[in-house]
Design a protein around this motif. Structure first.
Motif, mmCIF file in Angstrom:
data_model
loop_
_atom_site.group_PDB
_atom_site.id
_atom_site.type_symbol
_atom_site.label_atom_id
_atom_site.label_comp_id
_atom_site.label_asym_id
_atom_site.label_seq_id
_atom_site.Cartn_x
_atom_site.Cartn_y
_atom_site.Cartn_z
ATOM 1 N N GLY A 63 0.800 -1.217 0.000
ATOM 2 C CA GLY A 63 0.000 0.000 0.000
ATOM 3 C C GLY A 63 0.830 1.262 0.000
ATOM 4 O O GLY A 63 0.388 2.309 -0.471
ATOM 5 N N LEU A 64 2.055 1.152 0.511
ATOM 6 C CA LEU A 64 2.967 2.304 0.522
ATOM 7 C C LEU A 64 3.706 2.475 -0.801
ATOM 8 O O LEU A 64 4.449 3.437 -0.976
ATOM 9 C CB LEU A 64 3.990 2.149 1.653
ATOM 10 N N GLY A 65 3.520 1.507 -1.707
ATOM 11 C CA GLY A 65 4.133 1.631 -3.023
ATOM 12 C C GLY A 65 5.249 0.664 -3.325
ATOM 13 O O GLY A 65 5.861 0.736 -4.400
ATOM 14 N N VAL A 66 5.564 -0.248 -2.401
ATOM 15 C CA VAL A 66 6.593 -1.256 -2.679
ATOM 16 C C VAL A 66 6.054 -2.217 -3.736
ATOM 17 O O VAL A 66 4.943 -2.747 -3.584
ATOM 18 C CB VAL A 66 6.966 -2.032 -1.401
ATOM 19 N N PRO A 67 6.781 -2.460 -4.828
ATOM 20 C CA PRO A 67 6.294 -3.355 -5.885
ATOM 21 C C PRO A 67 5.960 -4.752 -5.348
ATOM 22 O O PRO A 67 6.655 -5.279 -4.469
ATOM 23 C CB PRO A 67 7.473 -3.402 -6.875
ATOM 24 N N ALA A 68 4.899 -5.336 -5.883
ATOM 25 C CA ALA A 68 4.437 -6.639 -5.409
ATOM 26 C C ALA A 68 5.522 -7.698 -5.532
ATOM 27 O O ALA A 68 5.669 -8.556 -4.657
ATOM 28 C CB ALA A 68 3.189 -7.061 -6.189
ATOM 29 N N GLU A 69 6.305 -7.647 -6.613
ATOM 30 C CA GLU A 69 7.326 -8.671 -6.808
ATOM 31 C C GLU A 69 8.422 -8.583 -5.738
ATOM 32 O O GLU A 69 9.005 -9.599 -5.339
ATOM 33 C CB GLU A 69 7.952 -8.572 -8.199
ATOM 34 N N ASP A 70 8.694 -7.367 -5.239
ATOM 35 C CA ASP A 70 9.689 -7.210 -4.187
ATOM 36 C C ASP A 70 9.177 -7.777 -2.864
ATOM 37 O O ASP A 70 9.937 -8.375 -2.100
ATOM 38 C CB ASP A 70 10.053 -5.734 -4.007
ATOM 39 N N VAL A 71 7.885 -7.572 -2.603
ATOM 40 C CA VAL A 71 7.293 -8.125 -1.394
ATOM 41 C C VAL A 71 7.286 -9.647 -1.463
ATOM 42 O O VAL A 71 7.644 -10.338 -0.508
ATOM 43 C CB VAL A 71 5.862 -7.592 -1.189
ATOM 44 N N THR A 72 6.913 -10.182 -2.616
ATOM 45 C CA THR A 72 6.836 -11.633 -2.791
ATOM 46 C C THR A 72 8.194 -12.282 -2.596
ATOM 47 O O THR A 72 8.307 -13.364 -2.008
ATOM 48 C CB THR A 72 6.301 -11.965 -4.195
ATOM 49 N N ARG A 73 9.231 -11.639 -3.073
ATOM 50 C CA ARG A 73 10.581 -12.195 -3.033
ATOM 51 C C ARG A 73 11.057 -12.455 -1.603
ATOM 52 O O ARG A 73 11.879 -13.344 -1.369
ATOM 53 C CB ARG A 73 11.539 -11.243 -3.752
ATOM 54 N N LEU A 74 10.540 -11.707 -0.655
ATOM 55 C CA LEU A 74 10.989 -11.833 0.727
ATOM 56 C C LEU A 74 10.205 -12.867 1.526
ATOM 57 O O LEU A 74 10.535 -13.135 2.683
ATOM 58 C CB LEU A 74 10.879 -10.470 1.430
ATOM 59 N N MET A 75 9.181 -13.464 0.923
ATOM 60 C CA MET A 75 8.333 -14.407 1.661
ATOM 61 C C MET A 75 8.964 -15.788 1.709
ATOM 62 O O MET A 75 9.494 -16.278 0.718
ATOM 63 C CB MET A 75 6.944 -14.484 1.016
ATOM 64 N N ASP A 76 8.879 -16.409 2.896
ATOM 65 C CA ASP A 76 9.420 -17.759 3.057
ATOM 66 C C ASP A 76 8.434 -18.674 3.782
ATOM 67 O O ASP A 76 8.816 -19.684 4.358
ATOM 68 C CB ASP A 76 10.751 -17.738 3.804
ATOM 69 N N ASP A 77 7.156 -18.288 3.777
ATOM 70 C CA ASP A 77 6.114 -19.065 4.442
ATOM 71 C C ASP A 77 5.014 -19.339 3.423
ATOM 72 O O ASP A 77 4.434 -18.404 2.865
ATOM 73 C CB ASP A 77 5.559 -18.283 5.641
ATOM 74 N N ALA A 78 4.709 -20.605 3.189
ATOM 75 C CA ALA A 78 3.745 -20.987 2.158
ATOM 76 C C ALA A 78 2.348 -20.475 2.473
ATOM 77 O O ALA A 78 1.594 -20.100 1.562
ATOM 78 C CB ALA A 78 3.732 -22.505 1.996
#
Length: 272
Positions: A63-78
């Motif tokens: 919501g603050l403008g961080v691209p979705a792909e950057d947020v996704t890249r940091l996820m490690d929980d299914a």
């Protein structure tokens, strides 16, 4: 009971009182910390709380403008990633308009102050103001149940009365507002608002806050089902065993998995 002079009511504190006056007294009046486990199994419950917090943080970043792909890249929980994928497919991931994520508004009501912290306020290009609240419960709650909840009533009233500076609408009309509970299974419950509901909520919330402020005795709830998910149950001699986490989504039980503990000293408040 004397509340602190700077006490600010919220949906969480009002819901605590509605569910059990004694819980309100212990938590907000006496400020008593009681470390009983809320639900069993403990690890599963704690994992869900952490996953919920991580999901809210991810949506906030987006919501603050961080691209979705950057947020996704940091996820490690299914599990979180599954919720995140559902969010990205929702209309609110790409909806046009001015976004205000994790924003807090407050308003005076009688001799009291009432606040609400919103997951997302969206001022749409069509002139509507949407309150979006992200829920990590497995299933959507019933509309009639949500309409009774203090969260619904507090959030819509506070936005209607204190949202002018944020939204740019003067005055902000109730029929411009919509509250949306979005669930991680992709379901959304949409609640409209009108002048009659606003006036009812304003009167009843004021009555409730006046009642709390002048009350001397805070009895235990008669609905003992709530006690299984309350950290004060052993203090109140309402049992020592925690409720089962699999029953945590039961609409008859207060659910707090998505609630955030708010430090009022850290709030950049918009007032009127």
């Amino acid at each position: 009971m004397m509340l602190p002079d700077d006490f600010v009511f919220s949906q969480s504190s009002l819901q605590d009182y509605a569910d059990c006056p004694r819980r309100f007294e212990l938590r907000y009046g006496l400020r008593l910390r009681w470390p009983a486990v809320e639900a069993d199994p403990v690890l599963e419950h704690e994992r869900h709380l952490l996953q919920g917090a991580a999901f809210h943080h991810a949506v906030h970043q987006h919501g603050l403008g961080v691209p979705a792909e950057d947020v996704t890249r940091l996820m490690d929980d299914a599990v979180i990633e599954g919720w995140w994928r559902q969010y990205l497919q929702s209309e609110w991931a790409t909806a046009a308009g001015r976004r205000h994520p994790e924003i807090t508004l407050s308003m005076p009501l009688g001799e009291h102050r009432l606040m609400a912290k919103f997951d997302l306020l969206l001022v749409t290009d069509g002139g509507e103001v949407q309150i979006i609240d992200w829920k990590t419960s497995a299933q959507a709650a019933r509309t009639d149940w949500l309409l009774k909840r203090l969260q619904t009533r507090v959030y819509r009233l506070v936005l209607a009365r204190a949202g002018e500076e944020l939204t740019g609408y003067r005055p902000l009309k109730p029929d411009q507002l919509e509250m949306i509970y979005w669930y991680v299974n992709g379901q959304a419950v949409r609640l409209a608002y009108d002048t009659a509901e606003l006036e009812r909520d304003e009167a009843e919330l004021l009555r409730l806050m006046d009642e709390i402020s002048t009350r001397e005795v805070f009895p235990l709830t008669e609905d003992v089902r709530r006690c299984a998910f309350c950290t004060y149950r052993s203090l109140c001699n309402r049992g020592e065993a925690a409720g089962v986490s699999a029953e945590w989504d039961d609409e008859a039980i207060e659910t707090t998995a998505d609630e955030v503990v708010i430090d009022l000293d850290q709030i950049a408040e918009i007032e009127f």
